[in-house]
Design a protein around this motif. Structure first.
Motif, PDB file in Angstrom:
ATOM      1  N   VAL A 244      35.262  44.667  33.432  1.00 36.61           N
ATOM      2  CA  VAL A 244      34.349  44.108  34.440  1.00 36.61           C
ATOM      3  C   VAL A 244      34.939  42.970  35.257  1.00 36.61           C
ATOM      4  O   VAL A 244      34.597  42.820  36.426  1.00 36.61           O
ATOM      5  N   ILE A 245      35.800  42.175  34.656  1.00 37.12           N
ATOM      6  CA  ILE A 245      36.277  40.996  35.386  1.00 37.12           C
ATOM      7  C   ILE A 245      37.159  41.393  36.569  1.00 37.12           C
ATOM      8  O   ILE A 245      36.871  41.012  37.706  1.00 37.12           O
ATOM      9  N   PRO A 246      38.215  42.191  36.340  1.00 41.76           N
ATOM     10  CA  PRO A 246      38.968  42.666  37.512  1.00 41.76           C
ATOM     11  C   PRO A 246      38.116  43.512  38.458  1.00 41.76           C
ATOM     12  O   PRO A 246      38.322  43.460  39.669  1.00 41.76           O
ATOM     13  N   LEU A 247      37.174  44.250  37.919  1.00 38.26           N
ATOM     14  CA  LEU A 247      36.311  45.055  38.780  1.00 38.26           C
ATOM     15  C   LEU A 247      35.508  44.139  39.703  1.00 38.26           C
ATOM     16  O   LEU A 247      35.343  44.425  40.902  1.00 38.26           O
ATOM     17  N   TYR A 248      35.053  43.053  39.160  1.00 40.94           N
ATOM     18  CA  TYR A 248      34.312  42.075  39.967  1.00 40.94           C
ATOM     19  C   TYR A 248      35.220  41.469  41.042  1.00 40.94           C
ATOM     20  O   TYR A 248      34.824  41.323  42.196  1.00 40.94           O
ATOM     21  N   MET A 249      36.464  41.171  40.653  1.00 42.94           N
ATOM     22  CA  MET A 249      37.412  40.618  41.634  1.00 42.94           C
ATOM     23  C   MET A 249      37.703  41.641  42.720  1.00 42.94           C
ATOM     24  O   MET A 249      37.821  41.299  43.900  1.00 42.94           O
ATOM     25  N   LEU A 250      37.777  42.899  42.318  1.00 39.78           N
ATOM     26  CA  LEU A 250      37.998  43.978  43.288  1.00 39.78           C
ATOM     27  C   LEU A 250      36.843  44.048  44.285  1.00 39.78           C
ATOM     28  O   LEU A 250      37.048  44.217  45.499  1.00 39.78           O
ATOM     29  N   MET A 251      35.637  43.902  43.787  1.00 35.72           N
ATOM     30  CA  MET A 251      34.466  43.949  44.660  1.00 35.72           C
ATOM     31  C   MET A 251      34.451  42.764  45.626  1.00 35.72           C
ATOM     32  O   MET A 251      33.994  42.881  46.758  1.00 35.72           O
ATOM     33  N   ILE A 252      34.967  41.628  45.167  1.00 37.26           N
ATOM     34  CA  ILE A 252      35.074  40.480  46.071  1.00 37.26           C
ATOM     35  C   ILE A 252      36.047  40.812  47.197  1.00 37.26           C
ATOM     36  O   ILE A 252      35.771  40.568  48.377  1.00 37.26           O
TER      37      ILE A 252
ATOM     38  N   LEU B 190      36.837  43.729  48.355  1.00 38.42           N
ATOM     39  CA  LEU B 190      36.241  44.732  49.241  1.00 38.42           C
ATOM     40  C   LEU B 190      35.009  44.198  49.964  1.00 38.42           C
ATOM     41  O   LEU B 190      34.431  44.885  50.800  1.00 38.42           O
TER      42      LEU B 190
ATOM     43  N   TRP C 181      32.127  43.756  48.649  1.00 46.38           N
ATOM     44  CA  TRP C 181      31.014  44.613  48.238  1.00 46.38           C
ATOM     45  C   TRP C 181      30.072  43.922  47.251  1.00 46.38           C
ATOM     46  O   TRP C 181      29.092  44.532  46.823  1.00 46.38           O
TER      47      TRP C 181
ATOM     48  N   ILE D 145      25.739  41.825  36.771  1.00 42.07           N
ATOM     49  CA  ILE D 145      26.853  40.963  37.141  1.00 42.07           C
ATOM     50  C   ILE D 145      27.030  40.929  38.658  1.00 42.07           C
ATOM     51  O   ILE D 145      27.196  39.874  39.261  1.00 42.07           O
TER      52      ILE D 145
END
Lengths: 328, 303
Positions: free
Chosen positions: B150-158, B160, B162, B242
């Motif tokens: 989730v943490i890198p996924l959250y950074m990825l969304m930032i 993008l 999104w 999240i």
């Protein structure tokens, strides 16, 4: 859609020519390309999307975990294993690990045993078979949030139905949320309630593949139905049992919504009770990553440690059950 | 039904001659695999415990909070349901949450079914290099706890941009390994190879075969996979919690958790929200529950 009109148009053209179209080198090459490339094209979306939103984040967690990485600052210093040493010396981490394992054990073992017995009953030719199966699966339809909310009400100290039943049976009220053991039991009940029927259906599917003749001869030898379940059925569906144990364990190690919502009001949700009596690993991760300070580096170390624990537990499960198999 | 044969068997062992009527009945029951009374009693009890918490949430949702303190506690629905429903909609933007959840779940379901059928077709019926290895990779990914990313996924969304949009919730759900595996297994059995060969001889391209032969053939499995995916998407909580931050973007589960997470917990309000969030699922379940059951059981045998 645009793709599938083209060959139709091509066919029409050859038909207009009035002779069986000789496959030209160009069309032949196109055909070969279609044959060779299509399969890869078709599986590509799955692998691309899974890599981007599943595998890459998980792998990148390891990289983040070796940095002093916070959302609130642009400096991301490499710190090596510092996050891990800090983690391993934090008593709250060990507390969360112990809670998680305790809840996991309390939920998984009774749940899978009950599922086995239920599946055993469901293999019989029941009247209203579909009705019973659907009833069994009903809890699984409710979301974890709904389950947590409903059971938090049932396990309430003052107005909960469970305590009312206990009191009318002559036992005392229990403050389910405050005690460590009692809160673990309450959370384990939530998990078991949601998943027992689901696992029973999985066992049922496996049991239906066991030939009936074995049971008939076992009955002639005087084996009771319960003996048949544990001496014949269980050994024969062992791969399925291994599967459910591993899946339940992976799920159980990541329990989040149940303890978070059981904690209810405000900060007690994130810490898993006022004295962290039911904070699980995922709650601990959530607390550090998204609730205070956005300590991404540290929280990634938590995630990666959990990953290691999950791999280890899955492996141990596998080895343990394989040992039983070779012993029997 | 479990005790009867054992109780009979023990004294029988020394003299096996006259078979009692009771024992014969037990034997016949086993031959026909008929359950006894105890089996039915157990199953009815299990059904009771399965349904009761859901029923009780309706009881609480249809009463006001003062009724919950009564002794004995109320066990029948009251008359406050409508008033409580209105309160839910004024406390949180629950209508927006319902729309968001429908959007997310429908998008994810459509995508999972389409891409799983596409990949399942390739794995089941097309020949290509490394097909076996890649299928094993798919099965292996079913076990990967992606929630831990989730943490890198959250950074990825930032990156993008999104975060706090429904895209962030939809994107990670667009495909899943279970779907691909499920469709592969189904199409392997359900789709005759001759049908594809015949279409090829007629000059159909692979995609045309997929669209006009495979998709119709996959329909029964698509329904099963669709129901399971819809439920999972509707009930997802951790990641939406999240990544979504403004109440008008919440999904139903997140909205529900904010109701429950207030400093003063208003039980009848929270459980009314729960009933509202669960009702659409119960409708889906009543209509398509038997497909769900067959889906779970099929997935189990082959998985």
């Amino acid at each position: 859609m645009s793709l599938d009109t083209r060959p139709a148009a091509a066919k029409r053209r050859t038909a207009a020519d009035g002779r069986p179209a000789p496959i030209g080198p160009w069309r032949h090459r196109l055909y070969r390309l279609d044959l060779k490339a299509s399969p890869f094209l078709y599986i590509a979306p799955f692998f691309a999307l899974f890599a981007a939103f599943g595998l890459f984040p998980l792998a990148f967690t390891a990289w983040v975990s070796m940095h002093d990485w916070s959302l609130l600052s642009d400096e991301r210093a490499f710190v090596g294993v510092e996050n891990y040493t800090a983690l391993l010396s934090d008593p709250y981490f060990w507390n969360a690990l112990a809670n998680t394992v305790s809840i996991l054990a309390l939920s998984t073992a009774p749940q899978l045993l009950a599922a086995l017995l239920l599946a055993h009953l469901l293999t019989m030719r029941l009247r209203g078979q579909t009705f019973f199966r659907m009833g069994m699966l009903l809890p699984n339809v409710a979301s974890v949030v709904a389950v947590a909310v409903i059971f938090s009400q049932l396990f309430g100290r003052d107005f909960g139905l469970v305590n009312w039943v206990l009191e009318s049976l002559g036992a005392g009220r229990i403050d389910w949320q405050t005690g460590r053991a009692s809160s673990h039991v309450a959370i384990a009940v939530m998990v078991a309630w949601k998943w027992t029927g689901y696992n029973a259906l999985i066992y049922l599917a496996a049991m239906q593949a066991v030939p009936r003749e074995i049971y008939e001869s076992a009955h002639l030898d005087g084996a009771s139905r319960l003996q048949q379940l544990f001496r014949i059925t269980v050994p024969m569906i062992r791969p399925t049992i291994v599967f459910t144990v591993i899946v339940s364990t992976i799920y159980g190690l990541q329990i989040f919504a149940e303890p978070q919502l059981f904690g209810g009001a405000g900060p007690n949700g994130v810490t898993g009770g006022s004295s962290r009596q039911f904070q699980t690993l995922t709650l601990y991760l959530y607390e550090h990553a998204f609730n205070r300070g956005f300590e991404f580096g540290y929280a990634s170390a938590v995630a990666w440690t959990m990953f290691a624990v999950i791999v280890l537990v899955a492996l141990l499960n596998y080895l343990f059950i394989r040992r039983i198999r070779s012993a029997s | 039904m479990t005790t009867a044969p054992t109780a009979e068997a023990a004294p029988q062992r020394p003299r096996p001659a006259p078979v009692s009527a009771r024992k014969r009945r037990a034997y016949l029951r086993l031959m026909r695999n008929r359950p006894g009374r105890l089996a039915y009693l157990t199953l009815v009890a299990v059904l009771f415990f399965s349904a009761f918490p859901l029923y009780y949430s309706v009881v609480v949702a249809s009463r006001d909070n003062s009724a919950l303190g009564q002794i004995p506690p109320p066990l029948l629905p009251g008359a406050n349901l409508v008033a409580n429903v209105e309160r839910v909609f004024t406390t949180v933007p629950f209508d927006a949450a319902l729309i968001n959840s429908v959007t997310v779940s429908v998008a994810i379901t459509a995508s999972v079914v389409f891409f799983s059928t596409l990949a399942g077709f390739a794995f089941a019926k097309l020949r290509f290099t490394a097909a076996r290895v890649l299928l094993v990779a798919v099965v292996a990914t079913m076990m990967v706890p992606v929630q831990l990313g989730v943490i890198p996924l959250y950074m990825l969304m930032i990156e993008l941009e999104w975060t706090d949009t429904l895209w962030a919730v939809i994107a990670p759900g667009l495909v899943n390994a279970f779907g691909v595996f499920f469709m592969t297994q189904y199409l392997r059995g359900a789709l005759p190879g001759e049908l594809i060969e015949a279409a090829r001889v007629d000059g159909a391209s692979t995609f045309r075969i997929f669209w006009q032969v495979v998709m119709p053939a996959a329909r029964p499995a698509a329904v099963v996979l669709g129901v399971l995916t819809f439920l999972t998407a509707w009930n997802d909580y951790f990641w939406p919690l999240i990544v979504l931050s403004s109440p008008e973007h919440y999904t139903v589960q997140v909205a529900l958790s904010t109701l429950a997470g207030g400093y003063v917990t208003d039980q009848s309000l929270v459980l009314t929200g729960t009933v509202l969030a669960t009702l659409p699922l119960l409708a889906v379940f009543a209509l398509l529950g038997k497909y769900m059951i067959s889906g779970i059981m099929q997935g189990a045998v082959k998985g």
